[in-house]
Scaffold this motif. Structure first.
Motif, PDB file in Angstrom:
ATOM      1  N   ARG A  60      22.044  23.865  54.224  1.00  0.00           N
ATOM      2  CA  ARG A  60      21.281  24.435  53.103  1.00  0.00           C
ATOM      3  C   ARG A  60      20.871  25.876  53.350  1.00  0.00           C
ATOM      4  O   ARG A  60      20.519  26.593  52.431  1.00  0.00           O
ATOM      5  CB  ARG A  60      19.996  23.633  52.859  1.00  0.00           C
ATOM      6  CG  ARG A  60      20.216  22.207  52.522  1.00  0.00           C
ATOM      7  CD  ARG A  60      20.758  22.118  51.098  1.00  0.00           C
ATOM      8  NE  ARG A  60      20.987  20.746  50.755  1.00  0.00           N
ATOM      9  CZ  ARG A  60      22.137  20.117  50.961  1.00  0.00           C
ATOM     10  NH1 ARG A  60      23.137  20.724  51.512  1.00  0.00           N
ATOM     11  NH2 ARG A  60      22.270  18.869  50.622  1.00  0.00           N
ATOM     12  N   GLU A  88      27.644  16.975  53.867  1.00  0.00           N
ATOM     13  CA  GLU A  88      27.292  16.324  52.604  1.00  0.00           C
ATOM     14  C   GLU A  88      28.430  16.428  51.598  1.00  0.00           C
ATOM     15  O   GLU A  88      28.725  15.479  50.878  1.00  0.00           O
ATOM     16  CB  GLU A  88      26.019  16.933  52.007  1.00  0.00           C
ATOM     17  CG  GLU A  88      24.762  16.544  52.733  1.00  0.00           C
ATOM     18  CD  GLU A  88      24.464  17.469  53.904  1.00  0.00           C
ATOM     19  OE1 GLU A  88      25.243  18.425  54.148  1.00  0.00           O
ATOM     20  OE2 GLU A  88      23.469  17.226  54.598  1.00  0.00           O
ATOM     21  N   GLU A  89      29.084  17.594  51.558  1.00  0.00           N
ATOM     22  CA  GLU A  89      30.196  17.762  50.625  1.00  0.00           C
ATOM     23  C   GLU A  89      31.357  16.834  50.996  1.00  0.00           C
ATOM     24  O   GLU A  89      31.997  16.268  50.126  1.00  0.00           O
ATOM     25  CB  GLU A  89      30.662  19.223  50.622  1.00  0.00           C
ATOM     26  CG  GLU A  89      29.654  20.148  49.967  1.00  0.00           C
ATOM     27  CD  GLU A  89      29.945  21.609  50.226  1.00  0.00           C
ATOM     28  OE1 GLU A  89      29.480  22.428  49.447  1.00  0.00           O
ATOM     29  OE2 GLU A  89      30.627  21.936  51.219  1.00  0.00           O
ATOM     30  N   LEU A 118      30.302  13.353  49.920  1.00  0.00           N
ATOM     31  CA  LEU A 118      30.433  13.240  48.467  1.00  0.00           C
ATOM     32  C   LEU A 118      31.893  13.073  48.074  1.00  0.00           C
ATOM     33  O   LEU A 118      32.227  12.272  47.198  1.00  0.00           O
ATOM     34  CB  LEU A 118      29.858  14.471  47.766  1.00  0.00           C
ATOM     35  CG  LEU A 118      28.354  14.521  47.618  1.00  0.00           C
ATOM     36  CD1 LEU A 118      27.938  15.861  47.019  1.00  0.00           C
ATOM     37  CD2 LEU A 118      27.850  13.385  46.768  1.00  0.00           C
ATOM     38  N   ARG A 178      27.601  21.046  41.176  1.00  0.00           N
ATOM     39  CA  ARG A 178      27.554  20.170  42.339  1.00  0.00           C
ATOM     40  C   ARG A 178      26.331  20.480  43.208  1.00  0.00           C
ATOM     41  O   ARG A 178      25.663  19.577  43.716  1.00  0.00           O
ATOM     42  CB  ARG A 178      28.838  20.318  43.161  1.00  0.00           C
ATOM     43  CG  ARG A 178      29.352  19.025  43.681  1.00  0.00           C
ATOM     44  CD  ARG A 178      30.691  19.081  44.417  1.00  0.00           C
ATOM     45  NE  ARG A 178      31.142  20.338  44.936  1.00  0.00           N
ATOM     46  CZ  ARG A 178      32.159  21.036  44.445  1.00  0.00           C
ATOM     47  NH1 ARG A 178      32.834  20.593  43.406  1.00  0.00           N
ATOM     48  NH2 ARG A 178      32.517  22.168  44.997  1.00  0.00           N
ATOM     49  N   GLN A 238      23.398  17.915  44.209  1.00  0.00           N
ATOM     50  CA  GLN A 238      23.130  17.675  45.625  1.00  0.00           C
ATOM     51  C   GLN A 238      21.648  17.881  45.921  1.00  0.00           C
ATOM     52  O   GLN A 238      21.028  17.060  46.593  1.00  0.00           O
ATOM     53  CB  GLN A 238      23.974  18.616  46.473  1.00  0.00           C
ATOM     54  CG  GLN A 238      23.914  18.319  47.944  1.00  0.00           C
ATOM     55  CD  GLN A 238      24.985  19.085  48.702  1.00  0.00           C
ATOM     56  OE1 GLN A 238      25.843  19.721  48.127  1.00  0.00           O
ATOM     57  NE2 GLN A 238      24.928  19.016  50.005  1.00  0.00           N
ATOM     58  N   ILE A 275      20.719  13.936  45.719  1.00  0.00           N
ATOM     59  CA  ILE A 275      20.919  13.518  47.106  1.00  0.00           C
ATOM     60  C   ILE A 275      19.732  13.902  47.980  1.00  0.00           C
ATOM     61  O   ILE A 275      19.231  13.098  48.750  1.00  0.00           O
ATOM     62  CB  ILE A 275      22.221  14.107  47.666  1.00  0.00           C
ATOM     63  CG1 ILE A 275      23.391  13.502  46.894  1.00  0.00           C
ATOM     64  CG2 ILE A 275      22.352  13.833  49.160  1.00  0.00           C
ATOM     65  CD1 ILE A 275      24.709  14.105  47.190  1.00  0.00           C
ATOM     66  N   ASP A 276      19.260  15.145  47.845  1.00  0.00           N
ATOM     67  CA  ASP A 276      18.158  15.602  48.690  1.00  0.00           C
ATOM     68  C   ASP A 276      16.794  15.213  48.135  1.00  0.00           C
ATOM     69  O   ASP A 276      15.794  15.319  48.830  1.00  0.00           O
ATOM     70  CB  ASP A 276      18.214  17.116  48.867  1.00  0.00           C
ATOM     71  CG  ASP A 276      19.501  17.552  49.569  1.00  0.00           C
ATOM     72  OD1 ASP A 276      20.136  16.708  50.223  1.00  0.00           O
ATOM     73  OD2 ASP A 276      19.858  18.731  49.468  1.00  0.00           O
TER      74      ASP A 276
END
Length: 179
Positions: free
Chosen positions: A40, A112-113, A116, A136, A140, A144-145
């Motif tokens: 991130r 994470e990508e 996914l 996306r 995310q 997701i987060d």
């Protein structure tokens, strides 16, 4: 031989001042949290500070685990929110632009990508891959987060209204592709 304590037991003991429990919790989760946060934020100094602040919050008891969900998810939420706070600080806008620019130009997908992309429920993986990077990224951050719209806006460097709009567009496109 001593039995390994659960994450929840370690958290409770660490919050009560048990240094060994805190050290064990740190050994278990600091590398993982660092890797996730680096997905991130490309600034290793900021990431290291956020990891330290996250674990200090555990040690000082300012971040309270309510025994809902797993410890890793809870630590991630604490760390992600601390990252948002760090990016809000002095020079955050410039750091965020640099981070986003580096992320746009990198060729290797984040963990994470890759996860996914590997989802195997219907054609969800394909639908997610076909979304634009901007859509996306919003999914995310918010899904997701688990960040709020405002937190995702700070993290992504866009207005909260744009986060909402992109989230709606992403969900609409996913529904259309998966229908």
């Amino acid at each position: 031989m001593r039995e390994t304590r659960s994450d929840g037991e370690l958290l409770r003991a660490a919050a009560d001042g048990d240094r060994r429990a805190f050290e064990e919790l740190y050994r278990r989760y600091a590398p993982w949290l660092t890797a996730r946060l680096r997905g991130r934020c490309a600034d290793p100094g900021v990431v290291d500070d956020v990891v330290q602040e996250t674990f200090l919050a555990v040690w000082h008891g300012t971040a309270r685990y309510r025994e809902e969900g797993d410890v890793a998810g809870w630590l991630w939420r604490v760390g992600a929110r601390r990252l948002v706070d760090a990016l809000r600080g002095d020079g955050a806008r410039g750091r965020l632009r640099q981070t986003l620019a580096r992320l746009r130009h990198r060729h290797e997908a984040s963990a994470e990508e890759r996860v996914l992309a590997g989802v195997e429920h219907g054609d969800l993986a394909g639908a997610l891959i076909r979304l634009s990077p901007e859509l996306r990224a919003v999914l995310q951050a918010t899904v997701i987060d688990g960040l709020t719209t405002r937190e995702a806006a700070v993290l992504l460097g866009i207005p909260p209204g744009t986060v909402k709009t992109r989230a709606l567009r992403a969900r609409k496109r996913l529904r259309e592709e998966l229908a």
